[in-house]
Write a protein that holds these residues in place. Structure first.
Motif, PDB file in Angstrom:
ATOM      1  N   PRO A  35      -5.481  74.949  33.665  1.00 32.55           N
ATOM      2  CA  PRO A  35      -4.185  74.330  33.952  1.00 32.55           C
ATOM      3  C   PRO A  35      -4.315  72.812  33.845  1.00 32.55           C
ATOM      4  CG  PRO A  35      -5.035  75.524  35.868  1.00 32.55           C
ATOM      5  CD  PRO A  35      -6.024  75.683  34.773  1.00 32.55           C
ATOM      6  N   GLY A  36      -3.287  72.187  33.333  1.00 31.49           N
ATOM      7  CA  GLY A  36      -3.331  70.747  33.108  1.00 31.49           C
ATOM      8  C   GLY A  36      -3.195  69.932  34.379  1.00 31.49           C
ATOM      9  N   PRO A  37      -3.507  68.638  34.282  1.00 32.03           N
ATOM     10  CA  PRO A  37      -3.467  67.778  35.469  1.00 32.03           C
ATOM     11  C   PRO A  37      -2.065  67.616  36.053  1.00 32.03           C
ATOM     12  CG  PRO A  37      -3.895  66.489  33.495  1.00 32.03           C
ATOM     13  CD  PRO A  37      -3.952  67.919  33.097  1.00 32.03           C
ATOM     14  N   TRP A  38      -1.026  67.659  35.218  1.00 37.79           N
ATOM     15  CA  TRP A  38       0.337  67.535  35.738  1.00 37.79           C
ATOM     16  C   TRP A  38       0.697  68.760  36.575  1.00 37.79           C
ATOM     17  CZ3 TRP A  38       3.283  63.257  35.430  1.00 37.79           C
ATOM     18  CH2 TRP A  38       2.869  62.264  34.552  1.00 37.79           C
ATOM     19  N   PRO A 152       8.316  79.132  21.415  1.00 38.71           N
ATOM     20  CA  PRO A 152       7.175  78.244  21.692  1.00 38.71           C
ATOM     21  C   PRO A 152       6.394  78.738  22.900  1.00 38.71           C
ATOM     22  CG  PRO A 152       9.241  77.173  22.291  1.00 38.71           C
ATOM     23  CD  PRO A 152       9.598  78.492  21.687  1.00 38.71           C
ATOM     24  N   LEU A 153       5.098  78.933  22.703  1.00 42.96           N
ATOM     25  CA  LEU A 153       4.224  79.376  23.792  1.00 42.96           C
ATOM     26  C   LEU A 153       3.612  78.191  24.520  1.00 42.96           C
ATOM     27  CD1 LEU A 153       2.375  82.250  21.928  1.00 42.96           C
ATOM     28  CD2 LEU A 153       4.220  82.466  23.580  1.00 42.96           C
ATOM     29  N   LEU A 154       3.026  77.286  23.761  1.00 48.64           N
ATOM     30  CA  LEU A 154       2.391  76.079  24.283  1.00 48.64           C
ATOM     31  C   LEU A 154       2.913  74.895  23.493  1.00 48.64           C
ATOM     32  CD1 LEU A 154      -1.328  77.292  24.117  1.00 48.64           C
ATOM     33  CD2 LEU A 154       0.153  77.395  26.104  1.00 48.64           C
ATOM     34  N   THR A 155       3.009  73.739  24.135  1.00 50.37           N
ATOM     35  CA  THR A 155       3.377  72.525  23.415  1.00 50.37           C
ATOM     36  C   THR A 155       2.445  71.395  23.827  1.00 50.37           C
ATOM     37  OG1 THR A 155       4.945  71.676  25.050  1.00 50.37           O
ATOM     38  CG2 THR A 155       5.815  73.216  23.406  1.00 50.37           C
ATOM     39  N   THR A 156       2.405  70.368  23.003  1.00 49.91           N
ATOM     40  CA  THR A 156       1.560  69.216  23.311  1.00 49.91           C
ATOM     41  C   THR A 156       2.136  68.357  24.430  1.00 49.91           C
ATOM     42  OG1 THR A 156       2.674  67.996  21.548  1.00 49.91           O
ATOM     43  CG2 THR A 156       0.548  69.023  21.013  1.00 49.91           C
ATOM     44  N   HIS A 157       3.375  68.616  24.829  1.00 54.25           N
ATOM     45  CA  HIS A 157       4.015  67.805  25.864  1.00 54.25           C
ATOM     46  C   HIS A 157       4.413  68.628  27.081  1.00 54.25           C
ATOM     47  CE1 HIS A 157       4.256  65.133  22.420  1.00 54.25           C
ATOM     48  NE2 HIS A 157       4.397  64.160  23.284  1.00 54.25           N
ATOM     49  N   ASP A 158       3.748  69.759  27.318  1.00 55.71           N
ATOM     50  CA  ASP A 158       4.035  70.492  28.546  1.00 55.71           C
ATOM     51  C   ASP A 158       3.044  70.073  29.631  1.00 55.71           C
ATOM     52  OD1 ASP A 158       1.709  71.898  27.994  1.00 55.71           O
ATOM     53  OD2 ASP A 158       2.699  73.796  27.602  1.00 55.71           O
ATOM     54  N   ALA A 159       3.168  70.660  30.800  1.00 56.97           N
ATOM     55  CA  ALA A 159       2.379  70.215  31.958  1.00 56.97           C
ATOM     56  C   ALA A 159       0.885  70.493  31.813  1.00 56.97           C
ATOM     57  CB  ALA A 159       2.903  70.884  33.220  1.00 56.97           C
ATOM     58  N   PHE A 161      -0.837  70.198  28.709  1.00 53.49           N
ATOM     59  CA  PHE A 161      -1.478  69.497  27.595  1.00 53.49           C
ATOM     60  C   PHE A 161      -0.964  68.082  27.347  1.00 53.49           C
ATOM     61  CE2 PHE A 161      -1.595  74.067  26.637  1.00 53.49           C
ATOM     62  CZ  PHE A 161      -2.956  74.238  26.720  1.00 53.49           C
ATOM     63  N   LEU A 162      -0.143  67.543  28.221  1.00 51.42           N
ATOM     64  CA  LEU A 162       0.342  66.178  28.039  1.00 51.42           C
ATOM     65  C   LEU A 162      -0.845  65.221  28.084  1.00 51.42           C
ATOM     66  CD1 LEU A 162       2.950  64.543  27.702  1.00 51.42           C
ATOM     67  CD2 LEU A 162       2.932  64.199  30.164  1.00 51.42           C
ATOM     68  N   ALA A 163      -1.012  64.425  27.036  1.00 49.22           N
ATOM     69  CA  ALA A 163      -2.114  63.457  26.889  1.00 49.22           C
ATOM     70  C   ALA A 163      -3.472  64.142  26.759  1.00 49.22           C
ATOM     71  CB  ALA A 163      -2.125  62.449  28.027  1.00 49.22           C
ATOM     72  N   ARG A 164      -3.509  65.406  26.353  1.00 49.54           N
ATOM     73  CA  ARG A 164      -4.759  66.146  26.143  1.00 49.54           C
ATOM     74  C   ARG A 164      -4.683  66.892  24.814  1.00 49.54           C
ATOM     75  NH1 ARG A 164      -5.327  70.237  30.557  1.00 49.54           N
ATOM     76  NH2 ARG A 164      -7.288  70.619  29.567  1.00 49.54           N
ATOM     77  N   PRO A 165      -4.646  66.184  23.684  1.00 48.61           N
ATOM     78  CA  PRO A 165      -4.481  66.872  22.398  1.00 48.61           C
ATOM     79  C   PRO A 165      -5.659  67.780  22.043  1.00 48.61           C
ATOM     80  CG  PRO A 165      -4.944  64.548  22.050  1.00 48.61           C
ATOM     81  CD  PRO A 165      -4.734  64.731  23.516  1.00 48.61           C
ATOM     82  N   ASP A 166      -6.864  67.416  22.451  1.00 47.58           N
ATOM     83  CA  ASP A 166      -8.018  68.279  22.161  1.00 47.58           C
ATOM     84  C   ASP A 166      -7.917  69.609  22.900  1.00 47.58           C
ATOM     85  OD1 ASP A 166      -9.045  66.324  20.535  1.00 47.58           O
ATOM     86  OD2 ASP A 166     -10.372  65.501  22.083  1.00 47.58           O
ATOM     87  N   ALA A 171      -6.891  75.431  22.877  1.00 49.42           N
ATOM     88  CA  ALA A 171      -6.123  76.560  23.405  1.00 49.42           C
ATOM     89  C   ALA A 171      -5.334  77.246  22.294  1.00 49.42           C
ATOM     90  CB  ALA A 171      -5.180  76.090  24.507  1.00 49.42           C
ATOM     91  N   ALA A 172      -4.729  76.460  21.404  1.00 49.55           N
ATOM     92  CA  ALA A 172      -3.966  77.047  20.299  1.00 49.55           C
ATOM     93  C   ALA A 172      -4.881  77.841  19.369  1.00 49.55           C
ATOM     94  CB  ALA A 172      -3.243  75.950  19.520  1.00 49.55           C
TER      95      ALA A 172
END
Length: 186
Positions: A35-38, A152-159, A161-166, A171-172
């Protein structure tokens, strides 16, 4: 207490062989990313709020009416359950299919209904809010769902992966590998 969601990235990083899916028990539902930091920060703030409400319930129980204390206890339990549900939101995979867990709704798609799982450049919602920005999304194309388009399952701007492109790319790739393996009957 083991926290399996903290080891999801490490399992893929430490995989010695070339297997894309280093799990032995493929029928167990698992989220192939942390789970992301947000998301973790929002859950931590909700749990902090719940601790204050629980403390207030104890004080009210000693000084006020019991029904008010029970009401505060109930409110704290709702906040705790909301924080736990917030931590479960995401995409989960197993040998049976792909599961998209939302806050209020969970959708499970068997691998037989999956046509494609692919990454696409498109407008995505920023932290789930109505505002959209340009980003990448991992989309699911299902059999029999031609009117809605890809989900859309996952996005680069959800809670997560925001600021975590790697982390999004990892995950993708993992979800795509699960889909490819199980769609082809692996």
């Amino acid at each position: 207490m083991p926290l399996p969601f903290l080891t999801a990235d490490r399992v893929f990083d430490e995989a010695a062989d070339d297997r894309a899916l280093p799990y032995e028990d493929r029928d167990h539902w698992r989220r192939p990313y942390r789970p992301g930091p947000w998301r973790v920060a929002a859950a931590a703030l909700l749990l902090l709020l719940a601790s204050y409400v629980l403390f207030a319930a104890v004080i009210i129980a000693f000084t006020g009416t019991l029904s008010t204390a029970v009401g505060c206890l109930g409110a704290a339990l709702v906040v705790i359950l909301g924080a736990l549900r917030l931590l479960r939101i995401g995409v989960w995979v197993s040998g049976r299919g792909l599961r998209r867990v939302g806050f209020f709704r969970t959708t499970t798609v068997p691998w037989e209904q999956v046509i494609a799982v692919r990454t696409a450049q498109q407008p995505v919602r920023w932290l789930g809010l109505p505002r959209t920005v340009q980003g990448q999304a991992l989309t699911l194309v299902r059999r029999g769902r031609t009117t809605d388009g890809p989900v859309p399952l996952l996005t680069t701007h959800d809670a997560d992966f925001l600021a975590r492109p790697d982390a999004f790319d990892r995950a993708a790739d993992t979800v795509e590998a699960w889909a490819e393996e199980h769609r082809l009957g692996g």
